[in-house]
Design a protein around this motif. Structure first.
Motif, PDB file in Angstrom:
ATOM      1  N   ARG A  54     -39.016   6.471  87.519  1.00 42.97           N
ATOM      2  CA  ARG A  54     -38.136   7.626  87.690  1.00 42.97           C
ATOM      3  C   ARG A  54     -37.744   8.143  86.313  1.00 42.97           C
ATOM      4  NH1 ARG A  54     -33.610   5.060  91.336  1.00 42.97           N
ATOM      5  NH2 ARG A  54     -32.600   5.546  89.376  1.00 42.97           N
ATOM      6  N   TYR A  55     -37.158   9.346  86.278  1.00 41.86           N
ATOM      7  CA  TYR A  55     -36.767   9.967  85.012  1.00 41.86           C
ATOM      8  C   TYR A  55     -35.809   9.087  84.224  1.00 41.86           C
ATOM      9  CZ  TYR A  55     -34.658  12.954  81.581  1.00 41.86           C
ATOM     10  OH  TYR A  55     -34.182  13.439  80.409  1.00 41.86           O
ATOM     11  N   ASP A  67     -37.090   3.201  67.450  1.00 44.73           N
ATOM     12  CA  ASP A  67     -36.566   2.198  66.537  1.00 44.73           C
ATOM     13  C   ASP A  67     -35.411   2.670  65.666  1.00 44.73           C
ATOM     14  OD1 ASP A  67     -38.395   0.313  67.394  1.00 44.73           O
ATOM     15  OD2 ASP A  67     -39.915   1.005  65.994  1.00 44.73           O
ATOM     16  N   ARG A  68     -35.336   3.933  65.389  1.00 38.37           N
ATOM     17  CA  ARG A  68     -34.341   4.437  64.451  1.00 38.37           C
ATOM     18  C   ARG A  68     -32.938   4.251  64.989  1.00 38.37           C
ATOM     19  NH1 ARG A  68     -34.221  10.475  62.469  1.00 38.37           N
ATOM     20  NH2 ARG A  68     -32.389  10.184  61.221  1.00 38.37           N
ATOM     21  N   ARG A  69     -32.017   3.838  64.151  1.00 38.92           N
ATOM     22  CA  ARG A  69     -30.646   3.579  64.575  1.00 38.92           C
ATOM     23  C   ARG A  69     -29.765   4.820  64.471  1.00 38.92           C
ATOM     24  NH1 ARG A  69     -28.901  -0.809  66.961  1.00 38.92           N
ATOM     25  NH2 ARG A  69     -26.985  -0.811  65.796  1.00 38.92           N
ATOM     26  N   ASP A  70     -30.150   5.816  63.687  1.00 39.20           N
ATOM     27  CA  ASP A  70     -29.343   7.023  63.568  1.00 39.20           C
ATOM     28  C   ASP A  70     -29.691   7.979  64.702  1.00 39.20           C
ATOM     29  OD1 ASP A  70     -28.130   6.095  61.295  1.00 39.20           O
ATOM     30  OD2 ASP A  70     -29.504   7.105  59.942  1.00 39.20           O
ATOM     31  N   PHE A  71     -28.786   8.073  65.661  1.00 37.45           N
ATOM     32  CA  PHE A  71     -29.033   8.968  66.785  1.00 37.45           C
ATOM     33  C   PHE A  71     -27.700   9.441  67.362  1.00 37.45           C
ATOM     34  CE2 PHE A  71     -28.553   4.797  68.643  1.00 37.45           C
ATOM     35  CZ  PHE A  71     -27.826   5.017  69.794  1.00 37.45           C
ATOM     36  N   ILE A  72     -27.791  10.487  68.127  1.00 35.87           N
ATOM     37  CA  ILE A  72     -26.655  11.025  68.867  1.00 35.87           C
ATOM     38  C   ILE A  72     -26.845  10.609  70.314  1.00 35.87           C
ATOM     39  CG2 ILE A  72     -25.472  13.135  69.602  1.00 35.87           C
ATOM     40  CD1 ILE A  72     -25.354  12.530  66.545  1.00 35.87           C
ATOM     41  N   ALA A  73     -25.784  10.137  70.951  1.00 35.41           N
ATOM     42  CA  ALA A  73     -25.846   9.754  72.364  1.00 35.41           C
ATOM     43  C   ALA A  73     -25.434  10.946  73.225  1.00 35.41           C
ATOM     44  CB  ALA A  73     -24.916   8.577  72.626  1.00 35.41           C
ATOM     45  N   LEU A  74     -26.252  11.264  74.205  1.00 34.82           N
ATOM     46  CA  LEU A  74     -25.943  12.316  75.171  1.00 34.82           C
ATOM     47  C   LEU A  74     -25.696  11.636  76.510  1.00 34.82           C
ATOM     48  CD1 LEU A  74     -25.699  15.208  76.210  1.00 34.82           C
ATOM     49  CD2 LEU A  74     -28.204  15.275  76.355  1.00 34.82           C
ATOM     50  N   ILE A  75     -24.455  11.704  76.968  1.00 34.75           N
ATOM     51  CA  ILE A  75     -24.074  11.046  78.218  1.00 34.75           C
ATOM     52  C   ILE A  75     -23.784  12.127  79.247  1.00 34.75           C
ATOM     53  CG2 ILE A  75     -22.406   9.513  79.329  1.00 34.75           C
ATOM     54  CD1 ILE A  75     -21.932   8.300  76.488  1.00 34.75           C
ATOM     55  N   VAL A  80     -28.306  16.659  85.351  1.00 33.93           N
ATOM     56  CA  VAL A  80     -28.119  17.522  84.189  1.00 33.93           C
ATOM     57  C   VAL A  80     -29.184  17.213  83.140  1.00 33.93           C
ATOM     58  CG1 VAL A  80     -26.572  18.072  82.252  1.00 33.93           C
ATOM     59  CG2 VAL A  80     -25.646  17.817  84.560  1.00 33.93           C
ATOM     60  N   LEU A  81     -29.451  15.949  82.931  1.00 30.32           N
ATOM     61  CA  LEU A  81     -30.404  15.534  81.905  1.00 30.32           C
ATOM     62  C   LEU A  81     -31.838  15.923  82.232  1.00 30.32           C
ATOM     63  CD1 LEU A  81     -28.893  12.057  81.039  1.00 30.32           C
ATOM     64  CD2 LEU A  81     -28.769  14.153  79.687  1.00 30.32           C
ATOM     65  N   GLU A  82     -32.142  16.125  83.502  1.00 31.83           N
ATOM     66  CA  GLU A  82     -33.503  16.499  83.878  1.00 31.83           C
ATOM     67  C   GLU A  82     -33.899  17.848  83.290  1.00 31.83           C
ATOM     68  OE1 GLU A  82     -33.610  16.250  88.125  1.00 31.83           O
ATOM     69  OE2 GLU A  82     -33.644  14.059  88.109  1.00 31.83           O
ATOM     70  N   ASP A  83     -32.924  18.721  83.052  1.00 31.94           N
ATOM     71  CA  ASP A  83     -33.207  20.058  82.542  1.00 31.94           C
ATOM     72  C   ASP A  83     -32.972  20.193  81.047  1.00 31.94           C
ATOM     73  OD1 ASP A  83     -33.815  20.909  85.120  1.00 31.94           O
ATOM     74  OD2 ASP A  83     -31.753  21.481  85.553  1.00 31.94           O
ATOM     75  N   VAL A  84     -32.584  19.116  80.393  1.00 29.70           N
ATOM     76  CA  VAL A  84     -32.264  19.165  78.971  1.00 29.70           C
ATOM     77  C   VAL A  84     -33.438  18.660  78.153  1.00 29.70           C
ATOM     78  CG1 VAL A  84     -30.730  18.265  77.182  1.00 29.70           C
ATOM     79  CG2 VAL A  84     -29.798  18.858  79.412  1.00 29.70           C
ATOM     80  N   ARG A  85     -33.795  19.419  77.135  1.00 32.22           N
ATOM     81  CA  ARG A  85     -34.853  18.998  76.217  1.00 32.22           C
ATOM     82  C   ARG A  85     -34.178  18.487  74.942  1.00 32.22           C
ATOM     83  NH1 ARG A  85     -38.496  20.021  79.462  1.00 32.22           N
ATOM     84  NH2 ARG A  85     -39.463  21.972  80.001  1.00 32.22           N
ATOM     85  N   VAL A  86     -34.516  17.260  74.568  1.00 30.90           N
ATOM     86  CA  VAL A  86     -33.937  16.665  73.370  1.00 30.90           C
ATOM     87  C   VAL A  86     -35.048  16.124  72.483  1.00 30.90           C
ATOM     88  CG1 VAL A  86     -31.732  16.078  74.442  1.00 30.90           C
ATOM     89  CG2 VAL A  86     -33.590  14.434  74.506  1.00 30.90           C
ATOM     90  N   ASP A  87     -34.749  15.979  71.203  1.00 31.43           N
ATOM     91  CA  ASP A  87     -35.746  15.416  70.299  1.00 31.43           C
ATOM     92  C   ASP A  87     -35.416  13.956  70.020  1.00 31.43           C
ATOM     93  OD1 ASP A  87     -33.822  15.304  68.231  1.00 31.43           O
ATOM     94  OD2 ASP A  87     -34.416  17.241  67.445  1.00 31.43           O
ATOM     95  N   GLU A  88     -36.146  13.369  69.086  1.00 34.09           N
ATOM     96  CA  GLU A  88     -36.012  11.943  68.833  1.00 34.09           C
ATOM     97  C   GLU A  88     -34.684  11.539  68.212  1.00 34.09           C
ATOM     98  OE1 GLU A  88     -37.836  13.961  65.354  1.00 34.09           O
ATOM     99  OE2 GLU A  88     -38.450  13.852  67.439  1.00 34.09           O
ATOM    100  N   VAL A  92     -30.601   9.623  75.396  1.00 36.49           N
ATOM    101  CA  VAL A  92     -29.880   9.986  76.607  1.00 36.49           C
ATOM    102  C   VAL A  92     -29.410   8.751  77.360  1.00 36.49           C
ATOM    103  CG1 VAL A  92     -31.031  12.211  76.857  1.00 36.49           C
ATOM    104  CG2 VAL A  92     -32.000  10.216  77.969  1.00 36.49           C
ATOM    105  N   TYR A  93     -28.235   8.886  77.947  1.00 39.42           N
ATOM    106  CA  TYR A  93     -27.637   7.840  78.767  1.00 39.42           C
ATOM    107  C   TYR A  93     -27.294   8.479  80.116  1.00 39.42           C
ATOM    108  CZ  TYR A  93     -27.129   5.004  74.551  1.00 39.42           C
ATOM    109  OH  TYR A  93     -27.363   4.269  73.421  1.00 39.42           O
ATOM    110  N   PRO A  94     -28.223   8.424  81.068  1.00 38.30           N
ATOM    111  CA  PRO A  94     -27.971   9.040  82.368  1.00 38.30           C
ATOM    112  C   PRO A  94     -26.947   8.255  83.180  1.00 38.30           C
ATOM    113  CG  PRO A  94     -30.166   8.056  82.297  1.00 38.30           C
ATOM    114  CD  PRO A  94     -29.545   7.845  80.959  1.00 38.30           C
ATOM    115  N   THR A  95     -26.071   8.965  83.865  1.00 38.41           N
ATOM    116  CA  THR A  95     -25.041   8.325  84.672  1.00 38.41           C
ATOM    117  C   THR A  95     -24.963   8.985  86.040  1.00 38.41           C
ATOM    118  OG1 THR A  95     -23.290   9.791  83.896  1.00 38.41           O
ATOM    119  CG2 THR A  95     -23.673   7.806  82.614  1.00 38.41           C
TER     120      THR A  95
END
Length: 156
Positions: A54-55, A67-75, A80-88, A92-95
């Motif tokens: 599943r997605y 592997d990279r530790r520098d990231f932004i978390a999108l919760i 909602v996340l199915e329609d969002v395009r994000v880069d590396e 994403v943290y789906p809830t």
């Protein structure tokens, strides 16, 4: 590692086979990876044996491979996340429940997120739980469209 898996999928290869090869090359056992990805072992073994994930499961797999530790978390909610395009740079943290969201907030900081982006209903709680910046998603036209649609449906 996540780019190699995406390339494998783009070539039309079986996702489970690609993931199995990648884990073997890196010397990671499925049990170790299931823990790192936050997936039940049974789910990972199904995927490795051809089950289509599943997605939200895919998001966990790719997040664990990144592997990279520098990231932004999108919760946010899964739909909602199915329609969002994000880069590396974004993990994403789906809830689907408030409990999932609270766990995701804490997990994101523990995973090394540099900041959290979440819905307004979560942002004040997130600011109390973590010591990293919290940005609030400000819904725009989607709220207006939903209200208009509701008015049409009930014929007001």
């Amino acid at each position: 590692m996540s780019a190699r898996l995406a390339e494998c999928i783009a070539r039309g290869e079986n996702f489970g086979d690609c993931l199995r090869k990648l884990l073997a090359e890196k010397g990671i056992t499925p049990a170790e990876f299931s823990k790192k990805a936050g997936l039940p072992k049974s789910t990972l073994y199904k995927i490795l044996n051809g089950y289509k994930p599943r997605y939200d499961t895919l998001a966990k797999i790719f997040s664990a491979l990144y592997d990279r530790r520098d990231f932004i978390a999108l919760i946010a909610a899964r739909y909602v996340l199915e329609d969002v395009r994000v880069d590396e740079r974004v993990r994403v943290y789906p809830t689907s429940t408030l409990e999932d969201a609270i766990v995701a907030i804490v997990r994101a900081e523990k995973d090394g997120a540099r900041a959290i982006v979440c819905a307004p209903i979560l942002s004040s709680l997130a600011e109390k739980l973590v010591d990293i910046p919290v940005m609030t998603i400000k819904p725009g036209k989607s709220v207006e469209k939903a209200v208009e649609h509701a008015i049409e449906m009930v014929s007001l």
